[in-house]
Design a protein around this motif. Sequence first.
Motif, PDB file in Angstrom:
ATOM      1  N   LEU A  76      -5.138   4.857   1.121  1.00 36.59           N
ATOM      2  CA  LEU A  76      -3.962   3.994   1.080  1.00 36.59           C
ATOM      3  C   LEU A  76      -3.105   4.166   2.333  1.00 36.59           C
ATOM      4  N   ARG A  77      -2.932   5.412   2.782  1.00 36.96           N
ATOM      5  CA  ARG A  77      -2.160   5.645   4.012  1.00 36.96           C
ATOM      6  C   ARG A  77      -2.841   5.022   5.218  1.00 36.96           C
ATOM      7  N   LEU A 104       1.257   4.371  -3.203  1.00 41.91           N
ATOM      8  CA  LEU A 104       1.118   5.827  -3.079  1.00 41.91           C
ATOM      9  C   LEU A 104       1.859   6.561  -4.193  1.00 41.91           C
ATOM     10  N   ASN A 105       2.933   5.970  -4.719  1.00 39.15           N
ATOM     11  CA  ASN A 105       3.736   6.632  -5.748  1.00 39.15           C
ATOM     12  C   ASN A 105       3.179   6.441  -7.144  1.00 39.15           C
ATOM     13  N   LYS A 106       2.223   5.555  -7.320  1.00 39.12           N
ATOM     14  CA  LYS A 106       1.658   5.309  -8.642  1.00 39.12           C
ATOM     15  C   LYS A 106       0.670   6.422  -8.999  1.00 39.12           C
ATOM     16  N   ASN A 123       0.820  -1.212   0.000  1.00 35.70           N
ATOM     17  CA  ASN A 123       0.000   0.000   0.000  1.00 35.70           C
ATOM     18  C   ASN A 123       0.854   1.262   0.000  1.00 35.70           C
ATOM     19  N   PRO A 175      -7.991   6.623  -3.270  1.00 33.94           N
ATOM     20  CA  PRO A 175      -7.392   7.876  -2.821  1.00 33.94           C
ATOM     21  C   PRO A 175      -6.176   7.640  -1.921  1.00 33.94           C
ATOM     22  N   LYS A 176      -5.253   8.566  -1.967  1.00 33.15           N
ATOM     23  CA  LYS A 176      -4.019   8.427  -1.196  1.00 33.15           C
ATOM     24  C   LYS A 176      -4.279   8.390   0.309  1.00 33.15           C
TER      25      LYS A 176
END
Length: 63
Positions: free
Chosen positions: A38-39, A26-28, A22, A34-35
Amino acid sequence: MGIFISVVFLVSFAMFAGAVQNLLALNKPGMYPPKVLLRKRAGSLAGAGAIFLLIGIIFYSFH
């Protein structure tokens, strides 16, 4: 009891691997998921992995 300890360690490793996956997502580029999600997911998986690792270490020390 040894199989249980092994399973706990494997679950811990799988959760840490999911957290890393995950974080790498975040870099994709892209909009979904949404980021923020993912965080949050990475943090939850890392926390659960740490708890399972702690449980595994406790059971391993008493074995």
